[in-house]
Design an enzyme around this catalytic site. Structure first.
Site, PDB file in Angstrom:
ATOM      1  N   HIS A  19       0.818  -1.212   0.000  1.00 13.15           N
ATOM      2  CA  HIS A  19       0.000   0.000   0.000  1.00 13.15           C
ATOM      3  C   HIS A  19       0.858   1.271   0.000  1.00 13.15           C
ATOM      4  O   HIS A  19       0.420   2.312  -0.506  1.00 13.15           O
ATOM      5  CB  HIS A  19      -0.977  -0.024   1.177  1.00 13.15           C
ATOM      6  CG  HIS A  19      -1.954  -1.176   1.096  1.00 13.15           C
ATOM      7  ND1 HIS A  19      -2.478  -1.798   2.199  1.00 13.15           N
ATOM      8  CD2 HIS A  19      -2.467  -1.836   0.012  1.00 13.15           C
ATOM      9  CE1 HIS A  19      -3.291  -2.780   1.812  1.00 13.15           C
ATOM     10  NE2 HIS A  19      -3.298  -2.818   0.490  1.00 13.15           N
ATOM     11  N   HIS A  42      -7.550  -8.097  -7.908  1.00 10.12           N
ATOM     12  CA  HIS A  42      -7.840  -8.956  -6.748  1.00 10.12           C
ATOM     13  C   HIS A  42      -8.086  -8.022  -5.564  1.00 10.12           C
ATOM     14  O   HIS A  42      -7.172  -7.708  -4.798  1.00 10.12           O
ATOM     15  CB  HIS A  42      -6.670  -9.889  -6.452  1.00 10.12           C
ATOM     16  CG  HIS A  42      -6.383 -10.884  -7.535  1.00 10.12           C
ATOM     17  ND1 HIS A  42      -5.849 -10.537  -8.746  1.00 10.12           N
ATOM     18  CD2 HIS A  42      -6.568 -12.232  -7.575  1.00 10.12           C
ATOM     19  CE1 HIS A  42      -5.720 -11.629  -9.495  1.00 10.12           C
ATOM     20  NE2 HIS A  42      -6.145 -12.670  -8.813  1.00 10.12           N
ATOM     21  N   SER A 100      -6.478  -2.292  -0.574  1.00  6.57           N
ATOM     22  CA  SER A 100      -6.056  -1.510  -1.745  1.00  6.57           C
ATOM     23  C   SER A 100      -7.207  -0.716  -2.368  1.00  6.57           C
ATOM     24  O   SER A 100      -6.976   0.411  -2.830  1.00  6.57           O
ATOM     25  CB  SER A 100      -5.388  -2.420  -2.773  1.00  6.57           C
ATOM     26  OG  SER A 100      -6.185  -3.550  -3.074  1.00  6.57           O
ATOM     27  N   GLU A 118     -13.212  -8.931  -8.006  1.00  8.02           N
ATOM     28  CA  GLU A 118     -13.054  -9.868  -6.885  1.00  8.02           C
ATOM     29  C   GLU A 118     -13.904 -11.097  -7.200  1.00  8.02           C
ATOM     30  O   GLU A 118     -15.051 -10.970  -7.619  1.00  8.02           O
ATOM     31  CB  GLU A 118     -13.487  -9.193  -5.572  1.00  8.02           C
ATOM     32  CG  GLU A 118     -13.625 -10.104  -4.380  1.00  8.02           C
ATOM     33  CD  GLU A 118     -12.356 -10.882  -4.021  1.00  8.02           C
ATOM     34  OE1 GLU A 118     -11.273 -10.296  -3.974  1.00  8.02           O
ATOM     35  OE2 GLU A 118     -12.480 -12.104  -3.801  1.00  8.02           O
ATOM     36  N   ASP A 142     -13.328 -13.187 -12.423  1.00 13.43           N
ATOM     37  CA  ASP A 142     -11.903 -13.521 -12.409  1.00 13.43           C
ATOM     38  C   ASP A 142     -11.099 -12.285 -12.836  1.00 13.43           C
ATOM     39  O   ASP A 142     -11.309 -11.753 -13.925  1.00 13.43           O
ATOM     40  CB  ASP A 142     -11.675 -14.682 -13.390  1.00 13.43           C
ATOM     41  CG  ASP A 142     -10.222 -15.106 -13.416  1.00 13.43           C
ATOM     42  OD1 ASP A 142      -9.912 -16.180 -12.885  1.00 13.43           O
ATOM     43  OD2 ASP A 142      -9.385 -14.352 -13.954  1.00 13.43           O
ATOM     44  N   GLY A 143     -10.180 -11.864 -11.984  1.00  9.58           N
ATOM     45  CA  GLY A 143      -9.447 -10.630 -12.250  1.00  9.58           C
ATOM     46  C   GLY A 143      -8.450 -10.743 -13.389  1.00  9.58           C
ATOM     47  O   GLY A 143      -8.137  -9.735 -14.035  1.00  9.58           O
ATOM     48  N   ASP A 163      -2.752  -8.490  -7.237  1.00  8.63           N
ATOM     49  CA  ASP A 163      -2.413  -8.933  -5.874  1.00  8.63           C
ATOM     50  C   ASP A 163      -3.107 -10.259  -5.557  1.00  8.63           C
ATOM     51  O   ASP A 163      -3.971 -10.331  -4.668  1.00  8.63           O
ATOM     52  CB  ASP A 163      -2.853  -7.815  -4.900  1.00  8.63           C
ATOM     53  CG  ASP A 163      -2.540  -8.147  -3.455  1.00  8.63           C
ATOM     54  OD1 ASP A 163      -1.632  -8.960  -3.207  1.00  8.63           O
ATOM     55  OD2 ASP A 163      -3.210  -7.583  -2.563  1.00  8.63           O
TER      56      ASP A 163
HETATM   57  C1  LIG Z   1      -4.416 -10.730  -1.246  1.00 10.82           C
HETATM   58  S1  LIG Z   1      -6.135 -10.572  -1.378  1.00 10.82           S
HETATM   59  C2  LIG Z   1      -6.350  -8.969  -2.000  1.00 10.82           C
HETATM   60  C3  LIG Z   1      -6.023  -7.870  -1.056  1.00 10.82           C
HETATM   61  C4  LIG Z   1      -6.225  -6.486  -1.615  1.00 10.82           C
HETATM   62  N1  LIG Z   1      -5.602  -6.331  -2.902  1.00 10.82           N
HETATM   63  C5  LIG Z   1      -5.643  -5.472  -0.657  1.00 10.82           C
HETATM   64  O1  LIG Z   1      -4.489  -5.072  -0.790  1.00 10.82           O
HETATM   65  O2  LIG Z   1      -6.389  -5.054   0.237  1.00 10.82           O
HETATM   66  C6  LIG Z   1      -6.517 -11.574  -2.766  1.00 10.82           C
HETATM   67  C7  LIG Z   1      -7.986 -11.585  -3.145  1.00 10.82           C
HETATM   68  O3  LIG Z   1      -8.098 -12.178  -4.436  1.00 10.82           O
HETATM   69  C8  LIG Z   1      -9.307 -12.909  -4.493  1.00 10.82           C
HETATM   70  N2  LIG Z   1      -9.163 -13.828  -5.634  1.00 10.82           N
HETATM   71  C9  LIG Z   1      -8.569 -15.038  -5.686  1.00 10.82           C
HETATM   72  N3  LIG Z   1      -8.527 -15.486  -6.958  1.00 10.82           N
HETATM   73  C10 LIG Z   1      -9.090 -14.514  -7.730  1.00 10.82           C
HETATM   74  C11 LIG Z   1      -9.285 -14.351  -9.120  1.00 10.82           C
HETATM   75  N4  LIG Z   1      -8.896 -15.290 -10.000  1.00 10.82           N
HETATM   76  N5  LIG Z   1      -9.854 -13.207  -9.557  1.00 10.82           N
HETATM   77  C12 LIG Z   1     -10.248 -12.246  -8.686  1.00 10.82           C
HETATM   78  N6  LIG Z   1     -10.084 -12.336  -7.362  1.00 10.82           N
HETATM   79  C13 LIG Z   1      -9.497 -13.452  -6.886  1.00 10.82           C
HETATM   80  C14 LIG Z   1      -9.423 -13.539  -3.142  1.00 10.82           C
HETATM   81  O4  LIG Z   1     -10.767 -13.871  -2.867  1.00 10.82           O
HETATM   82  C15 LIG Z   1      -8.880 -12.414  -2.242  1.00 10.82           C
HETATM   83  O5  LIG Z   1      -9.936 -11.613  -1.785  1.00 10.82           O
END
Ligand SMILES: C[S@@+](CC[C@H](N)C(=O)[O-])C[C@H]1O[C@@H](n2cnc3c(N)ncnc32)[C@H](O)[C@@H]1O
Length: 279
Positions: A19, A42, A100, A118, A142-143, A163
């Site tokens: 961050h 993500h 984030s 997400e 899917d991101g 992320d």
């Molecule tokens: C490390 S966390 C994100 C934290 C956030 N970026 C932050 O800094 O506050 C990862 C997130 O990705 C999500 N996730 C996992 N696989 C994913 C995908 N293929 N596409 C989108 N989100 C996904 C998970 O559910 C989780 O909430």
């Protein structure tokens, strides 16, 4: 099956690095009046109550943001990041921590656009509660796939934060594959990629760095922060951020920040940092 929930880790040393870098890049984008796009592949829940039982379970923020919070004067270069945290807390005490998306929302001006992706259905619901507003698009998808579909964005300058949890090994490959496609569609975007530094038997950071350095982006800056010695078998001892097409002077800002940050977050005498141009 998605099991990762970021609330267990909110505000830890990895969040501080991620961050802080995110805030530096957003500050650079805000230096011009022209709007920018921010895309979070993500997003997680968007923000976290530190009193939540999941966050309290290991209280990882105690070894992260809590070590900096009471001495803001020591961190003048982190004023923007600290302001984003203040915006979530009504008093000086640290009760909530922004993910984030809320860090991005703090910097957002009317001309800027946020797109948040997400996949987890509970997390995306929390994300909607925390960030559902004009100027913010939230996608339950899917991101990796979503990013490629969104490029090039409007406005045409901006930042993508990638992320993933990396609980699935395929996340490493998907990061590199997605960025290869992203380079074709939007080569001038800034891309910030977080990754963990893991125990010797399972660490995959070197492969990721090599892959991202060879995608065709003009510049790749890499900052790593380790808070303790690397174990042999399991555990995360630190994390890194690779920034493709970094904004002007990001390297100088990180060179100033990282020595003090690694001291403040150290858990043993093996803590340290690296800052290098991969390209
Ligand atoms: C490390 S966390 C994100 C934290 C956030 N970026 C932050 O800094 O506050 C990862 C997130 O990705 C999500 N996730 C996992 N696989 C994913 C995908 N293929 N596409 C989108 N989100 C996904 C998970 O559910 C989780 O909430």
């Amino acid at each position: 099956m998605l099991s990762y929930r970021h609330a267990f880790h909110a505000g830890n040393h990895a969040d501080v690095l991620k961050h802080a870098v995110q805030a530096f890049i957003l500050e650079s984008l805000c230096a011009k009046d022209k709007g920018y796009s921010y895309i979070d592949t993500h997003s997680g829940a968007g923000g976290y109550a530190l009193s939540h039982e999941w966050t309290q379970k290991k209280a990882e923020y105690a070894g992260g943001i809590a070590r900096l919070w009471n001495e803001p004067k020591k961190w003048p270069q982190l004023a923007g990041y600290f302001d984003a945290i203040h915006a979530m807390n009504s008093s000086e005490s640290l009760e909530n921590y922004p993910g984030s998306p809320l860090v991005a929302a703090h910097f957002q001006r009317p001309q800027d656009r946020l797109t948040l992706m997400e996949l987890h259905h509970n997390e995306v619901e929390l994300l909607r509660q925390n960030l559902g507003r004009d100027g913010v698009a939230i996608h339950h998808r899917d991101g990796f796939e979503g990013l490629v579909g969104l490029l090039p964005p409007t406005p045409k300058r901006g930042l993508v934060l990638i992320d993933p949890p990396y609980e699935l090994k395929e996340d490493y490959r998907r990061v590199a594959d997605t960025l290869k496609k992203a380079h074709k569609r939007w080569p001038i975007g800034i891309y910030a990629i977080w990754y963990p530094l893991l125990a010797k038997a399972v660490d995959r950071s070197e492969g990721l760095k090599t892959a991202l350095a060879n995608l065709g982006f003009e510049q790749a800056l890499c900052a790593e922060l380790s808070v303790q010695a690397q174990a042999d078998d399991f555990g995360m001892h630190g994390s890194g951020m690779i920034v493709l097409n970094p904004p002007w002077k990001l390297d100088e800002k990180l060179a100033e920040l990282l020595p003090a940050l690694s001291q403040a977050l150290a858990q043993d005498n093996q803590a340290g940092f690296t800052l290098e141009w991969l390209k």
